[in-house]
Motif scaffolding. Structure first.
Motif, PDB file in Angstrom:
ATOM      1  N   GLY A 116       0.857  -1.255   0.012  1.00 35.66           N
ATOM      2  CA  GLY A 116      -0.037  -0.081   0.244  1.00 35.66           C
ATOM      3  C   GLY A 116       0.925   1.321  -0.121  1.00 35.66           C
ATOM      4  N   GLU A 117       0.260   2.274   0.360  1.00 36.12           N
ATOM      5  CA  GLU A 117       1.094   3.557   0.681  1.00 36.12           C
ATOM      6  C   GLU A 117       1.088   3.991   2.266  1.00 36.12           C
ATOM      7  OE1 GLU A 117       2.633   5.028  -1.736  1.00 36.12           O
ATOM      8  OE2 GLU A 117       2.050   3.699  -3.345  1.00 36.12           O
ATOM      9  N   ILE A 118       1.759   4.930   2.474  1.00 32.67           N
ATOM     10  CA  ILE A 118       2.003   5.455   3.796  1.00 32.67           C
ATOM     11  C   ILE A 118       0.929   5.921   4.037  1.00 32.67           C
ATOM     12  CG2 ILE A 118       3.458   6.820   5.257  1.00 32.67           C
ATOM     13  CD1 ILE A 118       5.922   5.926   4.283  1.00 32.67           C
ATOM     14  N   GLY A 119       0.302   5.705   5.283  1.00 35.03           N
ATOM     15  CA  GLY A 119      -0.957   6.442   5.612  1.00 35.03           C
ATOM     16  C   GLY A 119      -0.869   7.460   6.456  1.00 35.03           C
ATOM     17  N   THR A 120      -1.925   7.920   7.079  1.00 34.69           N
ATOM     18  CA  THR A 120      -1.820   9.101   7.953  1.00 34.69           C
ATOM     19  C   THR A 120      -1.232   9.033   9.223  1.00 34.69           C
ATOM     20  OG1 THR A 120      -3.986   8.556   8.719  1.00 34.69           O
ATOM     21  CG2 THR A 120      -4.141  10.171   7.041  1.00 34.69           C
ATOM     22  N   ASN A 121      -1.151   7.660   9.589  1.00 30.90           N
ATOM     23  CA  ASN A 121      -0.219   7.344  10.739  1.00 30.90           C
ATOM     24  C   ASN A 121       1.124   7.420  10.418  1.00 30.90           C
ATOM     25  OD1 ASN A 121      -0.151   5.107   9.065  1.00 30.90           O
ATOM     26  ND2 ASN A 121      -0.928   3.591  10.896  1.00 30.90           N
ATOM     27  N   ARG A 122       1.635   7.762   9.547  1.00 31.91           N
ATOM     28  CA  ARG A 122       2.936   7.590   8.955  1.00 31.91           C
ATOM     29  C   ARG A 122       3.707   6.337   8.991  1.00 31.91           C
ATOM     30  NH1 ARG A 122       5.396  13.027  11.854  1.00 31.91           N
ATOM     31  NH2 ARG A 122       3.596  14.589  10.837  1.00 31.91           N
TER      32      ARG A 122
END
Length: 268
Positions: free
Chosen positions: A102-108
């Motif tokens: 996936g991609e890095i989310g809002t939780n870093r």
């Protein structure tokens, strides 16, 4: 606290409890059976039963793409095993791995779904050693956490679990035509013999794991020497499985008793 780690074919380990790369939300760690039932009056009769294939899953949480790539390289070596320690004993599951991206989310954090597709059952890996064997100086590498069983010259006493289990027998040279006999409560369950001469510093490995089955000579540093299957005494069974409960392996060659170890996969 429960622990997780992985091992690969190169002998590398990956700690799945790392702060920058850890297994989260583990699931599917239990036990299952596929059954067929036939109705008999107001009840049902079990007609067929088999164990379901283990397939644990979870989320791998990486601090970033560097840790993700490090884990991919680890998986790329193949021969992956998931190790799980719920209480005091490590359990091992040979497996193939499916890892999402996936991609890095809002939780870093980079959160990736992971599935461990079992290639066999969960097993407790234990090594049983003849009494005094370590004093001979065999530098046998510890591939997994293990404990010692009781033994004496020429025999190895084994405490297996509740299911028939494969094992890896290591017979050390010097030995001429090494042979082994498996007994339980005085009854011979099987025998094996290989018509070859092992020099000092060499060992004969007889593995009954269906995925690794072999009769091979190695150095005591685990360097491959040659397959010895064609040297087998084909009047013996050679590839044996351990029965549930306690049993004993008797080891000898043309000159008397020899030394050895047994690595047992206690199926759970």
């Amino acid at each position: 606290m429960r622990q997780f780690m992985m091992k690969n074919a190169d002998g590398q380990t990956f700690d799945l409890m790392r702060k920058d790369a850890f297994l989260s939300e583990p699931a599917g760690l239990g036990f299952g059976q596929d059954v067929e039932l036939t109705q008999a009056g107001t009840g049902w009769v079990l007609t067929k039963s088999s164990y379901t294939r283990p397939e644990p899953s979870g989320q791998m949480v990486f601090a970033g793409y560097d840790q993700y790539e490090e884990f991919l390289q680890f998986l790329g070596a193949g021969g992956t095993e998931l190790w799980y320690k719920p209480l005091s004993v490590w359990l091992c599951l040979p497996c193939a791995v499916t890892l999402d991206k996936g991609e890095i989310g809002t939780n870093r954090r980079l959160c990736c779904g992971i599935i461990f597709q079992g290639l066999g059952p969960w097993a407790e890996q234990t090594m049983f050693v003849q009494a005094g064997l370590e004093a001979y100086g065999f530098g046998y590498p510890r591939r997994y956490p293990y404990s010692y069983g009781q033994g004496s010259p020429g025999l190895i006493r084994i405490r297996n679990g509740n299911r028939e289990s494969p094992f890896r027998l290591n017979l050390f040279g010097p030995a001429k035509n090494p042979a082994w006999t498996l007994r339980q409560y005085g009854t011979v369950l099987g025998t094996g013999r290989v018509l070859t001469e092992l020099q000092d510093g060499r060992k004969l490995v007889v593995d009954s794991d269906p995925g690794k089955m072999e009769i091979t000579e190695y150095t005591t540093d685990n360097e491959f020497v040659s397959s010895r299957y064609d040297c087998s005494d084909f009047t013996t069974e050679r590839i044996l499985l351990l029965p549930p409960g306690e049993c004993t392996l008797y080891l000898r060659d043309d000159n008397g008793v020899i030394t050895g170890t047994a690595e047992v996969a206690k199926l759970v």
